[in-house]
Design an enzyme around this catalytic site. Structure first.
Site, PDB file in Angstrom:
ATOM      1  N   SER A 171      12.260   7.078   7.292  1.00 28.04           N
ATOM      2  CA  SER A 171      11.997   6.848   8.713  1.00 28.04           C
ATOM      3  C   SER A 171      12.522   5.467   9.127  1.00 28.04           C
ATOM      4  O   SER A 171      12.291   4.477   8.442  1.00 28.04           O
ATOM      5  CB  SER A 171      10.482   6.919   8.936  1.00 28.04           C
ATOM      6  OG  SER A 171      10.166   6.588  10.252  1.00 28.04           O
ATOM      7  N   ASN A 205      -2.623   5.478  16.183  1.00 22.01           N
ATOM      8  CA  ASN A 205      -3.791   5.045  15.447  1.00 22.01           C
ATOM      9  C   ASN A 205      -4.152   3.655  15.945  1.00 22.01           C
ATOM     10  O   ASN A 205      -3.425   2.704  15.644  1.00 22.01           O
ATOM     11  CB  ASN A 205      -3.380   4.937  13.977  1.00 22.01           C
ATOM     12  CG  ASN A 205      -4.318   5.664  13.082  1.00 22.01           C
ATOM     13  OD1 ASN A 205      -5.536   5.541  13.219  1.00 22.01           O
ATOM     14  ND2 ASN A 205      -3.744   6.427  12.169  1.00 22.01           N
ATOM     15  N   CYS A 243      -0.257   2.844   8.964  1.00 23.21           N
ATOM     16  CA  CYS A 243       0.662   1.888   8.348  1.00 23.21           C
ATOM     17  C   CYS A 243       0.140   0.462   8.311  1.00 23.21           C
ATOM     18  O   CYS A 243      -0.113  -0.141   9.335  1.00 23.21           O
ATOM     19  CB  CYS A 243       1.964   1.844   9.124  1.00 23.21           C
ATOM     20  SG  CYS A 243       2.625   3.447   9.445  1.00 23.21           S
ATOM     21  N   CYS A 259       7.022  -3.814  15.935  1.00 19.56           N
ATOM     22  CA  CYS A 259       6.534  -2.753  16.833  1.00 19.56           C
ATOM     23  C   CYS A 259       5.088  -3.050  17.234  1.00 19.56           C
ATOM     24  O   CYS A 259       4.270  -3.429  16.396  1.00 19.56           O
ATOM     25  CB  CYS A 259       6.639  -1.376  16.174  1.00 19.56           C
ATOM     26  SG  CYS A 259       8.334  -0.951  15.731  1.00 19.56           S
ATOM     27  N   CYS A 286       6.901  -6.685   7.490  1.00 18.07           N
ATOM     28  CA  CYS A 286       8.003  -6.086   8.242  1.00 18.07           C
ATOM     29  C   CYS A 286       8.403  -7.035   9.353  1.00 18.07           C
ATOM     30  O   CYS A 286       7.568  -7.733   9.908  1.00 18.07           O
ATOM     31  CB  CYS A 286       7.545  -4.750   8.830  1.00 18.07           C
ATOM     32  SG  CYS A 286       8.847  -3.853   9.716  1.00 18.07           S
ATOM     33  N   GLU A 341       0.809  -1.212   0.000  1.00 20.55           N
ATOM     34  CA  GLU A 341       0.000   0.000   0.000  1.00 20.55           C
ATOM     35  C   GLU A 341       0.842   1.260   0.000  1.00 20.55           C
ATOM     36  O   GLU A 341       1.982   1.265   0.467  1.00 20.55           O
ATOM     37  CB  GLU A 341      -0.925  -0.003   1.206  1.00 20.55           C
ATOM     38  CG  GLU A 341      -0.177  -0.071   2.524  1.00 20.55           C
ATOM     39  CD  GLU A 341      -1.108  -0.187   3.720  1.00 20.55           C
ATOM     40  OE1 GLU A 341      -1.944  -1.112   3.726  1.00 20.55           O
ATOM     41  OE2 GLU A 341      -1.004   0.649   4.621  1.00 20.55           O
ATOM     42  N   SER A 378      12.127   6.805  14.678  1.00 24.67           N
ATOM     43  CA  SER A 378      10.926   6.467  15.447  1.00 24.67           C
ATOM     44  C   SER A 378      11.350   6.223  16.883  1.00 24.67           C
ATOM     45  O   SER A 378      11.833   5.150  17.211  1.00 24.67           O
ATOM     46  CB  SER A 378      10.274   5.213  14.868  1.00 24.67           C
ATOM     47  OG  SER A 378       9.871   5.462  13.550  1.00 24.67           O
ATOM     48  N   LEU A 379      11.181   7.230  17.692  1.00 29.22           N
ATOM     49  CA  LEU A 379      11.675   7.148  19.067  1.00 29.22           C
ATOM     50  C   LEU A 379      10.585   6.561  19.976  1.00 29.22           C
ATOM     51  O   LEU A 379      10.809   5.567  20.653  1.00 29.22           O
ATOM     52  CB  LEU A 379      12.085   8.563  19.502  1.00 29.22           C
ATOM     53  CG  LEU A 379      13.080   8.695  20.635  1.00 29.22           C
ATOM     54  CD1 LEU A 379      14.294   7.816  20.454  1.00 29.22           C
ATOM     55  CD2 LEU A 379      13.496  10.152  20.777  1.00 29.22           C
ATOM     56  N   HIS A 380       9.444   7.206  20.023  1.00 31.38           N
ATOM     57  CA  HIS A 380       8.252   6.719  20.734  1.00 31.38           C
ATOM     58  C   HIS A 380       8.424   6.512  22.241  1.00 31.38           C
ATOM     59  O   HIS A 380       7.519   5.958  22.890  1.00 31.38           O
ATOM     60  CB  HIS A 380       7.723   5.404  20.130  1.00 31.38           C
ATOM     61  CG  HIS A 380       7.459   5.452  18.666  1.00 31.38           C
ATOM     62  ND1 HIS A 380       6.925   6.547  18.022  1.00 31.38           N
ATOM     63  CD2 HIS A 380       7.667   4.532  17.687  1.00 31.38           C
ATOM     64  CE1 HIS A 380       6.807   6.290  16.734  1.00 31.38           C
ATOM     65  NE2 HIS A 380       7.262   5.093  16.491  1.00 31.38           N
ATOM     66  N   CYS A 397       1.881  -1.398  15.490  1.00 36.46           N
ATOM     67  CA  CYS A 397       1.911  -1.234  14.030  1.00 36.46           C
ATOM     68  C   CYS A 397       1.302  -2.443  13.310  1.00 36.46           C
ATOM     69  O   CYS A 397       1.672  -3.585  13.566  1.00 36.46           O
ATOM     70  CB  CYS A 397       3.352  -1.029  13.587  1.00 36.46           C
ATOM     71  SG  CYS A 397       3.522  -0.818  11.814  1.00 36.46           S
ATOM     72  N   CYS A 423       3.458   8.566   0.549  1.00 39.49           N
ATOM     73  CA  CYS A 423       4.076   7.713   1.563  1.00 39.49           C
ATOM     74  C   CYS A 423       4.209   6.318   0.958  1.00 39.49           C
ATOM     75  O   CYS A 423       3.211   5.705   0.575  1.00 39.49           O
ATOM     76  CB  CYS A 423       3.183   7.683   2.805  1.00 39.49           C
ATOM     77  SG  CYS A 423       3.759   6.538   4.056  1.00 39.49           S
TER      78      CYS A 423
HETATM   79  N1  SAH Z   1      10.057   1.113   9.883  1.00 45.25           N
HETATM   80  C1  SAH Z   1      10.062   2.550   9.820  1.00 45.25           C
HETATM   81  C2  SAH Z   1       8.837   3.097   9.080  1.00 45.25           C
HETATM   82  C3  SAH Z   1       7.588   2.776   9.798  1.00 45.25           C
HETATM   83  S1  SAH Z   1       6.121   3.666   9.596  1.00 45.25           S
HETATM   84  C4  SAH Z   1      10.108   3.110  11.225  1.00 45.25           C
HETATM   85  O1  SAH Z   1      10.008   2.347  12.178  1.00 45.25           O
HETATM   86  O2  SAH Z   1      10.290   4.309  11.369  1.00 45.25           O
HETATM   87  C5  SAH Z   1       6.351   5.312  10.048  1.00 45.25           C
HETATM   88  C6  SAH Z   1       5.983   5.704  11.483  1.00 45.25           C
HETATM   89  O3  SAH Z   1       4.642   5.377  11.851  1.00 45.25           O
HETATM   90  C7  SAH Z   1       6.884   5.046  12.499  1.00 45.25           C
HETATM   91  O4  SAH Z   1       7.287   6.036  13.406  1.00 45.25           O
HETATM   92  C8  SAH Z   1       5.956   4.055  13.141  1.00 45.25           C
HETATM   93  O5  SAH Z   1       6.407   3.684  14.402  1.00 45.25           O
HETATM   94  C9  SAH Z   1       4.648   4.792  13.145  1.00 45.25           C
HETATM   95  N2  SAH Z   1       3.442   3.970  13.311  1.00 45.25           N
HETATM   96  C10 SAH Z   1       3.210   2.714  12.892  1.00 45.25           C
HETATM   97  N3  SAH Z   1       1.976   2.300  13.229  1.00 45.25           N
HETATM   98  C11 SAH Z   1       1.407   3.333  13.863  1.00 45.25           C
HETATM   99  C12 SAH Z   1       0.132   3.529  14.465  1.00 45.25           C
HETATM  100  N4  SAH Z   1      -0.785   2.560  14.471  1.00 45.25           N
HETATM  101  N5  SAH Z   1      -0.109   4.716  15.040  1.00 45.25           N
HETATM  102  C13 SAH Z   1       0.809   5.701  15.037  1.00 45.25           C
HETATM  103  N6  SAH Z   1       2.028   5.576  14.494  1.00 45.25           N
HETATM  104  C14 SAH Z   1       2.327   4.399  13.920  1.00 45.25           C
END
Ligand code: SAH
Length: 347
Positions: A192, A291, A334, A117, A113, A93, A215-217, A120, A106
Site C-alpha cells: 500500500s 479509526n 496503524c 497523513c 513515517c 508493530e 491510499s486515495l482517501h 494516521c 500486516c
Molecule cells: N504508507 C502506506 C501504508 C499506510 S497504512 C500508505 O499510505 O498506503 C495502510 C492504510 O491505512 C493507508 O491507506 C492509510 O492511509 C490507512 N490508515 C492509516 N491510519 C488510519 C486510521 N486511523 N484509520 C483508517 N485508516 C488509516
C-alpha cells in the site's frame, strides 16, 4: 567493519559469500533454508552445517532477530497484535489477522513515517529509520514461530511508506516469495502506498505479481490535501495514471483505499466524483471507517453514510467492499500500539 546481515541476502548473494570464503556454494542453499524455511534465530541451530563454517560465518555475518515486547489478543481471538523490539532498541508493530481463507500478517516497512497523513498515528513521532529486508521478513517469521500457524497472506500496510524504502521492500518481497524460502505466493502480497508515483512505475517494471493499493482517501486534490501532505506534491490524476500503468504491466487489479472521515470525504457528491475518476479502470475500492486516534479530532463516518457511499459507487459498476474492523479493542489501527508504548515508556 559492519557484519553482513545474513537474513537480508538473496540465495545468489549467499552463494557469493561462500565462494568468497572459499567454502562450498551448495552450503548456501542449506543455510538459506535454515533462515527462511526452518526460521532459526542463530548459527548453533544449523545442525547440518559444519561447526567450522558456522564459526567462520559468525565472524563475518550476523542474524538479526526481532524480540517480542508485547502481544495483545482481540476479544474474538481473530486478531493478534505484536510489538517487536529491533536490535537497536527501537520498536515496531505487526498484526496477525485470522480469516476463513487463511492467516494474513500486516507488517511495518519503516520505524515511524515521514508522510504526515492527518488521521494516521504512525506519523506523529516522525520518521526514525528504514527497516532492512531481514526486519520485514522477521515480522512474519516470528509471528509464524510464536503462533505456530502458517501465514499465507502479507499486507505491507503497517507503519511506514513502503515505496519510500523501495530497494529493501523489493528485496524483502523476492525473498518472501522465493521457492527456496517461505514461498508465499506473490498474488497474496499487497503493498500500500500514499502515491509515490515514480516508485509505483518502477514497481510495475519489476515483473512481480503483487497487488498495489493506493491510499486515495479523496475524490479530488482539494479534499486530499486536507488529509495527506503528499497531495501537495502529487495530484490524483498522476497517481491514478501510475495505477493504470501498473495494471497494464502486471495485469493485477488495483485496490483503492478510502478511509471515511465524517464530513470531510464521505458525502454523496464525493462518491460520484470518485466514481467518475476511476470508472473503467480494473479496480476495487476498499472503504475503511476511519479509526479515530486521540491526537486528532476526526470522526468516523456514520455507517449509513458509508453504505450510501458504497451504493453510489456500485451504481457506476465499481467493485467496492467495506473493510470489516478488526482489533479496534487492541489499538490495531496503524501505529497506535507502538505510539501508546512509546508514550508510556517515555514519561
Ligand atoms: N504508507 C502506506 C501504508 C499506510 S497504512 C500508505 O499510505 O498506503 C495502510 C492504510 O491505512 C493507508 O491507506 C492509510 O492511509 C490507512 N490508515 C492509516 N491510519 C488510519 C486510521 N486511523 N484509520 C483508517 N485508516 C488509516
Amino acid at each position: 567493519m559492519a557484519k553482513i546481515d545474513l537474513k537480508s541476502l538473496s540465495l545468489d548473494e549467499l552463494k557469493e559469500i561462500l565462494v568468497q570464503i572459499k567454502d562450498k556454494p551448495f552450503r548456501a542453499k542449506q543455510i538459506y533454508e535454515w533462515l527462511h524455511v526452518k526460521l532459526v534465530t542463530n548459527f548453533d541451530e544449523m545442525t547440518n552445517i559444519p561447526k567450522q563454517l558456522r564459526e567462520r560465518l559468525s565472524e563475518i555475518s550476523e542474524i538479526t532477530n526481532l524480540t517480542v515486547v508485547d502481544k495483545l489478543e482481540s476479544a474474538g481471538g481473530e486478531t493478534s497484535k505484536f510489538l517487536f523490539r529491533l536490535y537497536d532498541g527501537r520498536v515496531l508493530e505487526s498484526v496477525l489477522m485470522r480469516y476463513h481463507h487463511g492467516n494474513s500478517v500486516c507488517i511495518s516497512s519503516q520505524v515511524g513515517c515521514k508522510m504526515g497523513c492527518k488521521f494516521c498515528a504512525s506519523t506523529i513521532g516522525g520518521f526514525e529509520r528504514n527497516l532492512t529486508p531481514a526486519e520485514m521478513l522477521d515480522q512474519i517469521y516470528q509471528i509464524q514461530r510464536i503462533s505456530g500457524e502458517r501465514v499465507s497472506n502479507v499486507v505491507v500496510m503497517g507503519t511506514g511508506e513502503p515505496l519510500d524504502n523501495y530497494d529493501n521492500l523489493v528485496k524483502f518481497i523476492r525473498i518472501l516469495t522465493d521457492e527456496n524460502g517461505l514461498n508465499i505466493s506473490q498474488r497474496n502480497i499487497t503493498v500500500s502506498t500514499c502515491g509515490l508515483v515514480e516508485k509505483m512505475k518502477q514497481l510495475a517494471d519489476e515483473e512481480l505479481q503483487i497487488t498495489l493499493a493506493l491510499s486515495l482517501h479523496a475524490p479530488n486534490d482539494n479534499v486530499r490535501q486536507q488529509l495527506m501532505p503528499i497531495a501537495n506534491k502529487v495530484d490524483i490524476s498522476s497517481a491514478i495514471k501510475a495505477c493504470e500503468y501498473y495494471y497494464q504491466k502486471t495485469g493485477r487489479r488495483i485496490t483503492f483505499e478510502y478511509s471515511m472521515v465524517e464530513g470531510v470525504n464521505d458525502l454523496p457528491e464525493h462518491a460520484r466524483e470518485l466514481a467518475t475518476r476511476i470508472k473503467g479502470l480494473n479496480c476495487h475500492v476498499n472503504l475503511i471507517p476511519v479509526n479515530p486516534i486521540k491526537e486528532r479530532d476526526y470522526r468516523q463516518s456514520e455507517s449509513k453514510n458509508i453504505q450510501n457511499f458504497k451504493n453510489i459507487l456500485e451504481k457506476y459498476r465499481i467493485n467496492v467492499t467495506i473493510r470489516r474492523e478488526m482489533g479496534t479493542d487492541i489499538n490495531a489501527a496503524c501505529g497506535q500500539l507502538r505510539k501508546s508504548y512509546i508514550d508510556q515508556t517515555s514519561v
